[in-house]
Scaffold this active site. Structure first.
Site, PDB file in Angstrom:
ATOM      1  CG  HIS A  17      -1.926  -0.992   1.370  1.00 17.27           C
ATOM      2  ND1 HIS A  17      -2.107  -1.772   2.488  1.00 17.27           N
ATOM      3  CD2 HIS A  17      -2.895  -1.366   0.510  1.00 17.27           C
ATOM      4  CE1 HIS A  17      -3.135  -2.595   2.307  1.00 17.27           C
ATOM      5  NE2 HIS A  17      -3.630  -2.365   1.109  1.00 17.27           N
ATOM      6  CE  LYS A  41     -12.117  -6.918   2.686  1.00 16.05           C
ATOM      7  NZ  LYS A  41     -11.038  -6.133   2.089  1.00 16.05           N
ATOM      8  NE  ARG A  89      -3.222  -7.824  -4.023  1.00 12.51           N
ATOM      9  CZ  ARG A  89      -4.049  -8.097  -3.035  1.00 12.51           C
ATOM     10  NH1 ARG A  89      -3.583  -8.241  -1.823  1.00 12.51           N
ATOM     11  NH2 ARG A  89      -5.338  -8.248  -3.253  1.00 12.51           N
ATOM     12  CB  SER A 126      -4.541  -6.269   4.785  1.00 10.00           C
ATOM     13  OG  SER A 126      -4.012  -5.089   4.267  1.00 10.00           O
TER      14      SER A 126
END
Ligand code: PNS
Length: 157
Positions: A17, A41, A89, A126
C-alpha cells in the site's frame, strides 16, 4: 491541480500500500488516502488506528490521510478528487477492481487508474499478513516495523 484518491481498508497498511501511495505522491499534486471506516470484513484495527498507521508512514508533503463512510464517490466529490487509484497485484485482483471502477464511473463519472504493485510484493495482502501474524509468523518484511509490533500485540490479545 490533480488530486488522487487512494482508498482501501488498510487493515493494516502493508509495504505494498505504502509503495502505491509513494508513487502517487510523485505523480499527482495531491494524494488523499481514504480509509473506509467500516470495511465489510471484521477489522483488527479501528479506523483511527489505521489512519494513524498510514499517517506515520506516508509522510510525503502532498499526502493526507482521512477516513470515510458511505460511498467512495461521495467522498471523492467532497475532497475534489480527479481520479481514484488502486494497486493491482495480479490478474486475480483485476475482475473485482474493474467492477468497482465501472460502478464508480457509473455513479459519478470518476476515472479509476491502476498502479501495478512492486513485483516482489505481489503475493502480499492485509488478510494474509493477519493470518501469518495470528499464528506467530514473521511479518517484518511485509509491513512497517510499528505495524508489525501492533499486529503482534493484536494477535496475542
Ligand atoms: O482495501 P479494499 O478492501 O480493497 O478497499 C475496498 C474499498 C474501500 C475501496 C471499497 O470497498 C469501497 O469503495 N467502499 C466504499 C463503499 C462504496 O463506495 N461501495 C461501492 C463501490 S463500487
Amino acid at each position: 491541480m490533480t488530486t488522487a484518491l487512494v482508498p482501501g481498508s488498510f487493515d493494516p497498511p502493508t509495504l505494498g500500500h505504502i509503495d502505491v501511495v509513494k508513487r502517487c505522491a510523485s505523480i499527482f499534486d495531491k494524494v488523499v488516502v481514504a480509509v473506509v471506516r467500516n470495511p465489510s470484513k471484521n477489522p483488527w484495527f479501528t479506523s483511527d488506528e489505521r489512519q494513524e498507521m498510514l499517517e506515520e508512514h506516508c509522510t510525503w508533503r502532498n499526502v493526507e490521510v482521512d477516513c470515510f463512510d458511505g460511498l467512495l464517490v461521495d467522498f471523492a466529490k467532497a475532497v475534489n478528487a480527479n481520479v481514484i487509484v488502486k494497486g493491482l497485484r495480479a490478474m486475480t485482483d483485476f475482475d473485482y477492481e474493474l467492477q468497482l471502477a465501472q460502478m464508480n464511473r457509473h455513479l459519478s463519472g470518476i476515472v479509476t487508474m491502476f498502479v501495478a504493485t512492486k513485483p516482489e510484493l505481489g503475493y502480499l495482502s492485509s488478510s494474509l499478513v493477519k493470518e501469518v501474524a495470528r499464528f506467530g509468523g514473521d511479518v517484518t518484511a511485509l509491513v512497517p516495523d510499528s505495524v508489525a509490533v501492533a499486529l503482534k500485540e493484536r494477535a496475542g490479545s
